[in-house]
Every structure is written in C-alpha cells, then in structure tokens.
Design a protein around this motif. Sequence first.
Motif, PDB file in Angstrom:
ATOM      1  N   ASP A   1      43.058  41.346  25.033  1.00 13.33           N
ATOM      2  CA  ASP A   1      43.755  41.784  26.244  1.00 13.33           C
ATOM      3  C   ASP A   1      43.905  41.261  27.325  1.00 13.33           C
ATOM      4  OD1 ASP A   1      43.687  44.160  24.266  1.00 13.33           O
ATOM      5  OD2 ASP A   1      42.235  45.277  25.030  1.00 13.33           O
ATOM      6  N   PHE A   2      42.795  40.833  27.672  1.00  8.50           N
ATOM      7  CA  PHE A   2      42.885  40.051  29.025  1.00  8.50           C
ATOM      8  C   PHE A   2      43.944  38.867  28.928  1.00  8.50           C
ATOM      9  CE2 PHE A   2      41.199  36.321  31.667  1.00  8.50           C
ATOM     10  CZ  PHE A   2      41.427  36.811  32.682  1.00  8.50           C
ATOM     11  N   LEU A   3      43.678  38.064  27.857  1.00  9.25           N
ATOM     12  CA  LEU A   3      44.579  36.790  27.451  1.00  9.25           C
ATOM     13  C   LEU A   3      45.932  37.145  27.238  1.00  9.25           C
ATOM     14  CD1 LEU A   3      42.084  34.594  25.542  1.00  9.25           C
ATOM     15  CD2 LEU A   3      42.767  34.354  27.723  1.00  9.25           C
ATOM     16  N   SER A   4      46.438  38.484  26.997  1.00 10.50           N
ATOM     17  CA  SER A   4      47.716  38.609  26.424  1.00 10.50           C
ATOM     18  C   SER A   4      48.550  38.926  27.941  1.00 10.50           C
ATOM     19  CB  SER A   4      47.755  40.002  25.340  1.00 10.50           C
ATOM     20  OG  SER A   4      47.219  41.181  26.255  1.00 10.50           O
ATOM     21  N   ALA A   5      47.706  39.339  28.966  1.00  6.24           N
ATOM     22  CA  ALA A   5      48.474  39.757  30.000  1.00  6.24           C
ATOM     23  C   ALA A   5      48.263  38.595  31.141  1.00  6.24           C
ATOM     24  CB  ALA A   5      47.927  41.029  30.574  1.00  6.24           C
TER      25      ALA A   5
ATOM     26  N   VAL B   1      45.452  27.993  32.847  1.00  4.25           N
ATOM     27  CA  VAL B   1      45.156  26.491  33.049  1.00  4.25           C
ATOM     28  C   VAL B   1      44.526  26.340  34.265  1.00  4.25           C
ATOM     29  CG1 VAL B   1      46.469  24.392  33.539  1.00  4.25           C
ATOM     30  CG2 VAL B   1      47.095  25.856  31.772  1.00  4.25           C
ATOM     31  N   ILE B   2      44.802  27.078  35.411  1.00  2.00           N
ATOM     32  CA  ILE B   2      43.931  26.892  36.581  1.00  2.00           C
ATOM     33  C   ILE B   2      42.705  27.547  36.415  1.00  2.00           C
ATOM     34  CG2 ILE B   2      43.928  28.042  38.832  1.00  2.00           C
ATOM     35  CD1 ILE B   2      47.001  28.074  39.183  1.00  2.00           C
ATOM     36  N   LEU B   3      42.043  28.288  35.746  1.00  2.02           N
ATOM     37  CA  LEU B   3      40.854  28.909  35.679  1.00  2.02           C
ATOM     38  C   LEU B   3      40.348  27.623  34.838  1.00  2.02           C
ATOM     39  CD1 LEU B   3      41.361  32.589  34.549  1.00  2.02           C
ATOM     40  CD2 LEU B   3      40.677  31.801  36.629  1.00  2.02           C
TER      41      LEU B   3
ATOM     42  N   HIS C   1      32.040  41.833  29.728  1.00  2.00           N
ATOM     43  CA  HIS C   1      31.379  40.344  29.884  1.00  2.00           C
ATOM     44  C   HIS C   1      32.479  39.471  30.804  1.00  2.00           C
ATOM     45  CE1 HIS C   1      34.488  39.563  26.743  1.00  2.00           C
ATOM     46  NE2 HIS C   1      34.298  38.153  27.466  1.00  2.00           N
ATOM     47  N   ASN C   2      31.589  38.485  31.494  1.00  2.00           N
ATOM     48  CA  ASN C   2      32.381  37.654  32.626  1.00  2.00           C
ATOM     49  C   ASN C   2      33.362  36.689  31.742  1.00  2.00           C
ATOM     50  OD1 ASN C   2      33.184  35.958  34.353  1.00  2.00           O
ATOM     51  ND2 ASN C   2      30.998  35.451  35.240  1.00  2.00           N
ATOM     52  N   TYR C   3      34.445  36.724  31.828  1.00  2.00           N
ATOM     53  CA  TYR C   3      35.193  35.828  31.011  1.00  2.00           C
ATOM     54  C   TYR C   3      35.111  34.533  31.636  1.00  2.00           C
ATOM     55  CZ  TYR C   3      39.061  33.478  28.747  1.00  2.00           C
ATOM     56  OH  TYR C   3      39.929  32.676  28.123  1.00  2.00           O
ATOM     57  N   MET C   4      34.538  34.155  32.565  1.00  2.00           N
ATOM     58  CA  MET C   4      34.311  32.748  33.183  1.00  2.00           C
ATOM     59  C   MET C   4      32.881  32.221  32.073  1.00  2.00           C
ATOM     60  SD  MET C   4      36.587  32.105  34.821  1.00  2.00           S
ATOM     61  CE  MET C   4      36.531  30.751  35.650  1.00  2.00           C
ATOM     62  N   GLU C   5      32.338  32.914  31.809  1.00  2.00           N
ATOM     63  CA  GLU C   5      31.059  32.573  31.026  1.00  2.00           C
ATOM     64  C   GLU C   5      31.777  31.861  29.687  1.00  2.00           C
ATOM     65  OE1 GLU C   5      28.478  35.737  30.023  1.00  2.00           O
ATOM     66  OE2 GLU C   5      27.956  35.775  32.412  1.00  2.00           O
ATOM     67  N   THR C   6      32.728  32.425  29.112  1.00  2.00           N
ATOM     68  CA  THR C   6      33.327  31.974  28.006  1.00  2.00           C
ATOM     69  C   THR C   6      33.823  30.682  28.204  1.00  2.00           C
ATOM     70  OG1 THR C   6      34.001  34.400  27.116  1.00  2.00           O
ATOM     71  CG2 THR C   6      35.469  32.461  26.451  1.00  2.00           C
ATOM     72  N   LEU C   7      34.664  30.476  29.377  1.00  2.00           N
ATOM     73  CA  LEU C   7      35.350  29.269  29.701  1.00  2.00           C
ATOM     74  C   LEU C   7      34.236  28.181  29.992  1.00  2.00           C
ATOM     75  CD1 LEU C   7      38.273  30.234  31.978  1.00  2.00           C
ATOM     76  CD2 LEU C   7      38.111  29.390  29.530  1.00  2.00           C
TER      77      LEU C   7
ATOM     78  N   PHE D   1      44.239  41.218  38.305  1.00  2.00           N
ATOM     79  CA  PHE D   1      43.242  42.007  37.562  1.00  2.00           C
ATOM     80  C   PHE D   1      42.094  42.185  38.216  1.00  2.00           C
ATOM     81  CE2 PHE D   1      43.371  37.337  37.059  1.00  2.00           C
ATOM     82  CZ  PHE D   1      41.957  37.085  37.420  1.00  2.00           C
ATOM     83  N   GLU D   2      41.956  42.004  39.445  1.00  2.00           N
ATOM     84  CA  GLU D   2      40.757  42.029  40.497  1.00  2.00           C
ATOM     85  C   GLU D   2      40.908  43.319  41.049  1.00  2.00           C
ATOM     86  OE1 GLU D   2      38.958  37.835  41.299  1.00  2.00           O
ATOM     87  OE2 GLU D   2      40.914  38.379  42.287  1.00  2.00           O
ATOM     88  N   LYS D   3      42.434  43.928  41.308  1.00  2.00           N
ATOM     89  CA  LYS D   3      42.604  45.087  42.177  1.00  2.00           C
ATOM     90  C   LYS D   3      42.107  46.312  41.453  1.00  2.00           C
ATOM     91  CE  LYS D   3      46.359  42.625  44.536  1.00  2.00           C
ATOM     92  NZ  LYS D   3      47.719  42.639  45.021  1.00  2.00           N
ATOM     93  N   PRO D   4      41.417  47.331  42.444  1.00  2.00           N
ATOM     94  CA  PRO D   4      41.138  48.510  41.714  1.00  2.00           C
ATOM     95  C   PRO D   4      42.302  49.440  41.307  1.00  2.00           C
ATOM     96  CG  PRO D   4      39.982  48.148  43.509  1.00  2.00           C
ATOM     97  CD  PRO D   4      41.207  46.972  43.522  1.00  2.00           C
TER      98      PRO D   4
END
Length: 123
Positions: free
Chosen positions: A54-58, A65-67, A8-14, A112-115
């Motif tokens: 997992d995402f938030l822990s890293a 805050v910026i997101l 899922h898209n984390y921005m949907e959560t925010l 987190f966006e880099k392959p």
Amino acid sequence: MQISVDVHNYMETLVGHELAKDQYVNKYDHGQLADLACLALSQLRPIYIRHDIDFLSALPETRLVILKQYTKTAVETAEIMIIDDRRKDRSDDIPIVFSQPRFDDDVELEWFEKPLIQKKNEV
C-alpha cells in the motif's frame, strides 16, 4: 493488535536490503551487522507503515530512489563507525560526531507523515 507485527518502520526494510548485499554479509558477523543496522537506522527518519504494498503503490518512484540513497549513505557512515570501533581501544576518548545529519526536524512533513485529522484551533 501487536505493534511489532502490524506496524513497522519501512526504513528497516531498506536497511535490511542494503545489509543483505554480499559486501556486508561476507565481511561482517551477525553482531556487527546488527550494530550496522542500529547505527544506520539512528540516522534515518522512521516511516511507520502497515503494508509495504500500500505504501509503495502511493510512493513516487523518485522518492523511493531518494530513500534508498539515504539508506545507502547511512549504512556507509555506520560502516565507518564499525571499522573504527572505539570499543577495541578504550583508552581513546574521541567522541563520535555526525557531520552530516540525515534529516532536519524543521523540514515540512511528507504527505505520508502528516496527520489525517488536524486539531481545531483553540480560542
């Protein structure tokens, strides 16, 4: 695997958290909230993840805050578009122009966006 379940898209959560605030829930109906979500998400760069924890822990707190600020600004901009809904008066033919884009495609990718695997240079 079901992509809508496993990824899922984390921005949907925010955006969902922002729209769950009383200032939006008490003011807009379900359809308008859905419109707000679509308009806000269209302004934000997606961050696809599997597990929030997992995402938030890293993720550094400063980046979170910026997101959240990007999300708040996108929802506020979307709200202006809902309030001044052109569909109410179709005789006006005024285009909607985003004066402040939320991201620049030329900006270097976040960690987190880099392959993970880079392609070998072809000779």
